[in-house]
Design a protein around this motif. Structure first.
Motif, PDB file in Angstrom:
ATOM      1  N   GLU A 100       0.824  -1.211   0.000  1.00  0.00           N
ATOM      2  CA  GLU A 100       0.000   0.000   0.000  1.00  0.00           C
ATOM      3  C   GLU A 100       0.856   1.259   0.000  1.00  0.00           C
ATOM      4  O   GLU A 100       0.574   2.209  -0.734  1.00  0.00           O
ATOM      5  CB  GLU A 100      -0.929  -0.012   1.221  1.00  0.00           C
ATOM      6  CG  GLU A 100      -2.168   0.853   1.071  1.00  0.00           C
ATOM      7  CD  GLU A 100      -1.874   2.321   1.302  1.00  0.00           C
ATOM      8  OE1 GLU A 100      -2.510   3.163   0.642  1.00  0.00           O
ATOM      9  OE2 GLU A 100      -1.012   2.632   2.151  1.00  0.00           O
ATOM     10  N   THR A 101       1.908   1.283   0.817  1.00  0.00           N
ATOM     11  CA  THR A 101       2.767   2.464   0.855  1.00  0.00           C
ATOM     12  C   THR A 101       3.591   2.597  -0.417  1.00  0.00           C
ATOM     13  O   THR A 101       4.007   3.704  -0.779  1.00  0.00           O
ATOM     14  CB  THR A 101       3.709   2.425   2.073  1.00  0.00           C
ATOM     15  OG1 THR A 101       4.478   1.212   2.048  1.00  0.00           O
ATOM     16  CG2 THR A 101       2.922   2.494   3.367  1.00  0.00           C
ATOM     17  N   SER A 102       3.840   1.496  -1.114  1.00  0.00           N
ATOM     18  CA  SER A 102       4.649   1.526  -2.329  1.00  0.00           C
ATOM     19  C   SER A 102       3.848   1.983  -3.535  1.00  0.00           C
ATOM     20  O   SER A 102       4.364   2.700  -4.397  1.00  0.00           O
ATOM     21  CB  SER A 102       5.229   0.134  -2.619  1.00  0.00           C
ATOM     22  OG  SER A 102       6.061  -0.296  -1.566  1.00  0.00           O
ATOM     23  N   VAL A 103       2.599   1.572  -3.614  1.00  0.00           N
ATOM     24  CA  VAL A 103       1.808   1.796  -4.820  1.00  0.00           C
ATOM     25  C   VAL A 103       0.646   2.752  -4.577  1.00  0.00           C
ATOM     26  O   VAL A 103       0.337   3.598  -5.410  1.00  0.00           O
ATOM     27  CB  VAL A 103       1.280   0.454  -5.375  1.00  0.00           C
ATOM     28  CG1 VAL A 103       0.463   0.669  -6.640  1.00  0.00           C
ATOM     29  CG2 VAL A 103       2.445  -0.497  -5.656  1.00  0.00           C
ATOM     30  N   GLY A 104      -0.011   2.628  -3.419  1.00  0.00           N
ATOM     31  CA  GLY A 104      -1.221   3.400  -3.144  1.00  0.00           C
ATOM     32  C   GLY A 104      -2.440   2.532  -3.374  1.00  0.00           C
ATOM     33  O   GLY A 104      -2.498   1.752  -4.323  1.00  0.00           O
ATOM     34  N   MET A 105      -3.440   2.669  -2.490  1.00  0.00           N
ATOM     35  CA  MET A 105      -4.602   1.808  -2.560  1.00  0.00           C
ATOM     36  C   MET A 105      -5.362   1.966  -3.867  1.00  0.00           C
ATOM     37  O   MET A 105      -5.886   0.994  -4.417  1.00  0.00           O
ATOM     38  CB  MET A 105      -5.535   2.085  -1.372  1.00  0.00           C
ATOM     39  CG  MET A 105      -6.720   1.137  -1.274  1.00  0.00           C
ATOM     40  SD  MET A 105      -6.249  -0.600  -1.066  1.00  0.00           S
ATOM     41  CE  MET A 105      -5.745  -0.577   0.660  1.00  0.00           C
TER      42      MET A 105
END
Length: 469
Positions: A100-105
């Motif tokens: 989630e922190t790498s790509v975004g929800m």
């Protein structure tokens, strides 16, 4: 053009906005986010390569010797790839923090949808080519071959039920049907995916030619599915339940902002430790009649201060309309925070925030943080009328903030008040600003197009889709 410029520095009738003493401003840079997104893609690609290697090392030397062999091989390979992508698809929305922190929800949900289409196509290919290969081999009719497969291979009845469930879920997510289903109906139908995965997994292990005779492949496949199940249980069930117990989040009060917008204030233990930043959203499940069975994503409109936080919700569906019926003291199960629509993305001194409808919630939180950090901020607030302007008194109290309400329906005005020329007139130094957009999908896409027309570089335009369906 119906606009009103507000640049208030004094309003004593409303309690002032309290700026947090310690603002979290050390998020990942855009370059770091891009690198981590590439790593996620690379991990998924490596996994696919492992699956192809498993197939290749166990493939028959005569896999393409005859039309029947080639057809069957395509069916087997598509089944293996589809089985892997099902796990990848589920892991993308398993709330794994690093993903989630790498790509975004929002991007993870988009990837999840894309993989869902690929999975359905692969399942259809697997079923169709296995039947066709059997027909060529046995010289039989399609119906006779279906009966043969169902009666002669283990766990085929459960696989058939699972396959039907997969297609039911896939069709429910198609735009035409999704628009006709309530979020609650879609949500519960989507949960049957886990049942479908279990039912089809039994067939893969007991009847898959690449697993029955190969203990190593079988062990790797079982570990893949067990790992996926463990991730779901850990990050979607156990850890959120533990966090909810620690926070003891409750509805503090419900404030009706206008006829279509409601704010809900929450209080609880350790609320200030949630790590929420302006622009984040969370998944809220209210332990109240009409809310208990589903969790909905809502943006934070006031980050935690003095043990309370707030969301501001537009009445867009049954769930959001019932928000104003919540009673103080109602327990809340909250997951998150999620999202990259944060002040950390800002790389310019001048900022333009564009809000529409309930999008004013996260925009209000962003305005508070960005002005506190010393940015020169303008808020363009699109609404049908003065009565639809929510949180305006709060925005008016933020020092140095310029608010530009843009009022009226296009059908009534006879023109678009946020066309490229109109927006350029409202914000003459547009090209010097970084832009954050939050509002209905139609408004957000329109504003992106307008900003590109005004030659605002894409890297300075930020928006995030708040949808899990």
């Amino acid at each position: 053009m119906t606009t009103h410029v507000i640049n208030h520095r004094r309003r004593e009738s409303v309690s002032p906005v309290v700026t947090p003493r310690r603002l979290r401003v050390h998020g990942l840079s855009a370059a770091a986010l891009h690198r981590r997104a590439l790593v996620v893609r690379a991990v998924l690609t490596v996994g696919l390569c492992v699956v192809l290697f498993m197939w290749w090392t166990n493939a028959s030397p005569n896999f393409a010797a005859t039309p029947a062999n080639l057809t069957t091989t395509i069916g087997e390979l598509s089944g293996m790839i589809g089985g892997y992508l099902v796990c990848a698809q589920v892991l993308l929305i398993a709330r794994i923090p690093w993903f989630e922190t790498s790509v975004g929800m929002d991007k993870l949900v988009l990837w999840h949808r894309t993989l869902g289409t690929a999975v359905l196509l692969l399942i259809a290919t697997h079923v169709g080519f296995m039947i066709l290969g059997g027909m060529l081999l046995d010289n039989s009719t399609p119906w006779a071959e279906v009966v043969t497969i169902l009666t002669n291979y283990p766990d085929m009845l459960t696989a058939l039920i699972g396959t039907i469930a997969f297609f039911a879920v896939g069709l429910s997510s198609a735009r035409l049907l999704r628009n006709r289903l309530s979020y609650e109906a879609w949500y519960w139908l989507h949960l049957t995916t886990y049942v479908a995965i279990y039912l089809t997994f039994l067939h893969q292990i007991s009847a898959g030619v690449h697993f029955v005779g190969n203990p190593l492949n079988r062990a790797v496949w079982i570990l893949l599915y067990l790992g996926t199940a463990a991730a779901i249980l850990t990050w979607r069930v156990v850890l959120p339940a533990v966090a909810a117990w620690r926070q003891r989040l409750r509805v503090d009060r419900v404030v009706i902002e206008n006829s279509g917008t409601t704010s809900v204030w929450f209080s609880g233990k350790r609320v200030d430790e949630l790590g929420i930043r302006a622009g984040n959203f969370m998944l809220f499940r209210f332990l109240s009649w009409g809310h208990l069975l589903t969790a909905h994503p809502y943006s934070i409109s006031r980050i935690p201060q003095a043990g309370v936080l707030r969301i501001t919700v537009g009445a867009l569906g049954d769930h959001s309309r019932r928000i104003r019926e919540l009673r103080p003291g109602t327990l809340v199960f909250a997951e998150g925070p999620f999202g990259h629509f944060t002040a950390d993305r800002a790389s310019r001194t001048k900022i333009l925030l564009i809000a529409g409808g309930a999008g004013i919630g996260p925009i209000c939180a962003l305005a508070e943080e960005l002005t506190a950090r010393g940015h020169a901020v303008i808020v363009v607030y699109r609404a049908h009328s003065v009565e639809h302007l929510a949180l305006l008194p709060e925005l008016a109290l933020m020092p140095g903030l310029r608010v530009v309400p843009v009022l009226g329906r296009r059908s009534q005005l006879g023109y678009d008040p946020l066309s490229a020329p109109a927006l350029a007139a409202l914000v003459p130094d547009m090209r010097e600003r970084e832009v954050f957009i939050c509002g209905p999908a139609g408004l957000a896409m329109q504003m992106e197009s307008v900003l590109r027309t005004l030659k605002v570089p894409r890297r300075f335009i930020h928006r995030e889709e708040l949808s899990l369906s």
